[in-house]
Design a protein around this motif. Structure first.
Motif, PDB file in Angstrom:
ATOM      1  N   UNK A  69      27.052   2.391 -24.965  1.00  0.00           N
ATOM      2  CA  UNK A  69      26.114   2.218 -23.845  1.00  0.00           C
ATOM      3  C   UNK A  69      24.799   2.938 -24.143  1.00  0.00           C
ATOM      4  N   UNK A  70      24.892   4.101 -24.784  1.00  0.00           N
ATOM      5  CA  UNK A  70      23.685   4.817 -25.171  1.00  0.00           C
ATOM      6  C   UNK A  70      22.839   4.021 -26.152  1.00  0.00           C
ATOM      7  N   UNK A  71      23.484   3.379 -27.122  1.00  0.00           N
ATOM      8  CA  UNK A  71      22.768   2.555 -28.098  1.00  0.00           C
ATOM      9  C   UNK A  71      22.069   1.385 -27.408  1.00  0.00           C
ATOM     10  N   UNK A  72      22.819   0.661 -26.572  1.00  0.00           N
ATOM     11  CA  UNK A  72      22.258  -0.517 -25.912  1.00  0.00           C
ATOM     12  C   UNK A  72      21.151  -0.122 -24.944  1.00  0.00           C
ATOM     13  N   UNK A  73      21.388   0.952 -24.170  1.00  0.00           N
ATOM     14  CA  UNK A  73      20.369   1.403 -23.228  1.00  0.00           C
ATOM     15  C   UNK A  73      19.102   1.855 -23.934  1.00  0.00           C
ATOM     16  N   UNK A  74      19.256   2.571 -25.038  1.00  0.00           N
ATOM     17  CA  UNK A  74      18.093   3.036 -25.788  1.00  0.00           C
ATOM     18  C   UNK A  74      17.288   1.888 -26.360  1.00  0.00           C
ATOM     19  N   UNK A  75      17.972   0.905 -26.940  1.00  0.00           N
ATOM     20  CA  UNK A  75      17.287  -0.255 -27.518  1.00  0.00           C
ATOM     21  C   UNK A  75      16.590  -1.070 -26.430  1.00  0.00           C
ATOM     22  N   UNK A  76      17.240  -1.215 -25.266  1.00  0.00           N
ATOM     23  CA  UNK A  76      16.638  -1.996 -24.180  1.00  0.00           C
ATOM     24  C   UNK A  76      15.357  -1.341 -23.671  1.00  0.00           C
ATOM     25  N   UNK A  77      15.343  -0.015 -23.620  1.00  0.00           N
ATOM     26  CA  UNK A  77      14.132   0.681 -23.162  1.00  0.00           C
ATOM     27  C   UNK A  77      12.992   0.520 -24.167  1.00  0.00           C
ATOM     28  N   UNK A  78      13.333   0.580 -25.456  1.00  0.00           N
ATOM     29  CA  UNK A  78      12.308   0.368 -26.484  1.00  0.00           C
ATOM     30  C   UNK A  78      11.776  -1.064 -26.419  1.00  0.00           C
ATOM     31  N   UNK A  79      12.697  -2.023 -26.231  1.00  0.00           N
ATOM     32  CA  UNK A  79      12.300  -3.422 -26.159  1.00  0.00           C
ATOM     33  C   UNK A  79      11.356  -3.665 -24.981  1.00  0.00           C
ATOM     34  N   UNK A  80      11.705  -3.111 -23.818  1.00  0.00           N
ATOM     35  CA  UNK A  80      10.876  -3.318 -22.624  1.00  0.00           C
ATOM     36  C   UNK A  80       9.469  -2.744 -22.819  1.00  0.00           C
ATOM     37  N   UNK A  81       9.360  -1.702 -23.612  1.00  0.00           N
ATOM     38  CA  UNK A  81       8.065  -1.075 -23.858  1.00  0.00           C
ATOM     39  C   UNK A  81       7.149  -1.994 -24.661  1.00  0.00           C
ATOM     40  N   UNK A  82       7.749  -2.765 -25.567  1.00  0.00           N
ATOM     41  CA  UNK A  82       6.962  -3.657 -26.428  1.00  0.00           C
ATOM     42  C   UNK A  82       7.274  -5.130 -26.165  1.00  0.00           C
ATOM     43  N   UNK A  83       7.795  -5.424 -24.998  1.00  0.00           N
ATOM     44  CA  UNK A  83       8.255  -6.781 -24.681  1.00  0.00           C
ATOM     45  C   UNK A  83       7.147  -7.817 -24.837  1.00  0.00           C
ATOM     46  N   UNK A  84       5.976  -7.559 -24.291  1.00  0.00           N
ATOM     47  CA  UNK A  84       4.893  -8.539 -24.344  1.00  0.00           C
ATOM     48  C   UNK A  84       4.462  -8.820 -25.778  1.00  0.00           C
ATOM     49  N   UNK A  85       4.321  -7.756 -26.580  1.00  0.00           N
ATOM     50  CA  UNK A  85       3.902  -7.939 -27.966  1.00  0.00           C
ATOM     51  C   UNK A  85       4.923  -8.740 -28.760  1.00  0.00           C
ATOM     52  N   UNK A  86       6.211  -8.456 -28.515  1.00  0.00           N
ATOM     53  CA  UNK A  86       7.279  -9.168 -29.239  1.00  0.00           C
ATOM     54  C   UNK A  86       7.303 -10.641 -28.862  1.00  0.00           C
ATOM     55  N   UNK A  87       7.175 -10.917 -27.563  1.00  0.00           N
ATOM     56  CA  UNK A  87       7.218 -12.316 -27.106  1.00  0.00           C
ATOM     57  C   UNK A  87       6.014 -13.102 -27.607  1.00  0.00           C
ATOM     58  N   UNK A  88       4.863 -12.438 -27.710  1.00  0.00           N
ATOM     59  CA  UNK A  88       3.644 -13.134 -28.131  1.00  0.00           C
ATOM     60  C   UNK A  88       3.683 -13.586 -29.589  1.00  0.00           C
ATOM     61  N   UNK A  89       4.482 -12.919 -30.413  1.00  0.00           N
ATOM     62  CA  UNK A  89       4.521 -13.305 -31.837  1.00  0.00           C
ATOM     63  C   UNK A  89       5.586 -14.368 -32.121  1.00  0.00           C
ATOM     64  N   UNK A  90       6.380 -14.715 -31.104  1.00  0.00           N
ATOM     65  CA  UNK A  90       7.415 -15.734 -31.298  1.00  0.00           C
ATOM     66  C   UNK A  90       6.788 -17.129 -31.305  1.00  0.00           C
ATOM     67  N   UNK A  91       7.174 -18.005 -32.252  1.00  0.00           N
ATOM     68  CA  UNK A  91       6.604 -19.368 -32.324  1.00  0.00           C
ATOM     69  C   UNK A  91       6.978 -20.195 -31.095  1.00  0.00           C
TER      70      UNK A  91
END
Length: 275
Positions: free
Chosen positions: A144-166
């Motif tokens: 749960x710590x791994x998943x929670x940590x990754x989800x928080x990092x993802x949410x921080x950069x969510x817009x940038x990650x989604x914008x680079x997807x084709x």
């Protein structure tokens, strides 16, 4: 009584000697005996009760009433545990089950299973204690710590990650729009799955280390299918990252999380010593 001489250079004789030694000392087989039916039943019941108690506390803290009269007069579909998100009523209060709630439910489940199993099967209390530690640390806290940590990092950069997807063209087509939305959220699904698998593997390694250093058990505990039961909530996390947190799909998955979180308690309550 005649005692035949054993030639240790004779492989056949040595094998026979080992077989006799094993029969005289079956405790070194490294195999766990199957729990009796009554122990399994007791473990299942006590883990469900423990999970239910934890769920009641969580519901109370989130503002849901535990007053029997109020619950009696409330339709079953509107009970905290059964209430599903509805697009027609977007602002309705829903039971939230996230990281701290998952840990609380798992703790209630394992505590219930440990207590119930110990009352019914006292001779295997130590085995149940070791399993309780394995379930809480290896199957809940670390993954749960791994998943929670990754989800928080993802949410921080969510817009940038989604914008680079084709993306595919023709925005006015609902099917293509759905495909584009799916493509944009593929990183969320991949990161969640990767974090979960890494967390379960790491949890298994940590519990093997604890078992060896503190309990003297060098036999490694292999990852089992039941180790994935406490992580149904991560499906909800993936759905949440892909869409609305209060979507019908996400809230439906959330409602079955407590049921799966009763599995760690059941595994704890029915644990047996090696024979």
């Amino acid at each position: 009584m005649n005692i035949n001489k054993i030639d240790l250079n004779n492989r056949k004789a040595f094998s026979q000697f080992n077989a006799l030694t094993y029969m005289a000392n079956p405790q070194f087989s490294g195999k766990k005996q199957e729990a009796p039916a009554k122990v399994k039943a007791g473990a299942a019941l006590s883990s469900i009760l423990g999970t239910g108690a934890a769920l009641a506390i969580i519901a109370k803290r989130q503002g849901f009433s535990l007053n029997p009269r109020i619950i009696k007069n409330t339709p079953v579909k509107d009970w905290a545990i059964f209430k599903i998100a509805n697009k027609k009523t977007p602002n309705q209060k829903l039971l939230e089950i996230e990281e701290k709630e998952i840990i609380g439910l798992a703790a209630g489940s394992v505590s219930g299973g440990l207590l119930g199993g110990a009352l019914i099967d006292r001779k295997n209390i130590k085995a149940k204690g070791r399993e309780a530690l394995t379930q809480i640390v290896g199957n809940v806290l670390i993954p749960v710590g791994f998943v929670g940590g990754v989800s928080r990092i993802y949410k921080k950069y969510e817009k940038q990650i989604k914008n680079i997807m084709p993306q595919i063209g023709l925005d006015n087509n609902k099917y293509i729009n759905a495909a584009n939305k799916f493509i944009k959220n593929l990183p969320a699904v991949g990161l969640t799955a990767g974090a979960l698998l890494t967390g379960i593997y790491t949890g298994s390694r940590v519990t093997n280390f604890i078992n060896e250093k503190f309990f003297g058990q060098k036999k490694e505990r292999e990852i089992k299918s039941t180790d994935f039961a406490p992580h149904v909530d991560d499906l909800c996390l993936a759905v949440t990252l892909m869409g609305s947190k209060d979507s019908p799909v996400a809230s439906t998955i959330t409602r079955i999380v407590p049921l799966f979180l009763s599995v760690p308690g059941y595994q704890t309550g029915k644990a047996q010593e090696e024979v």
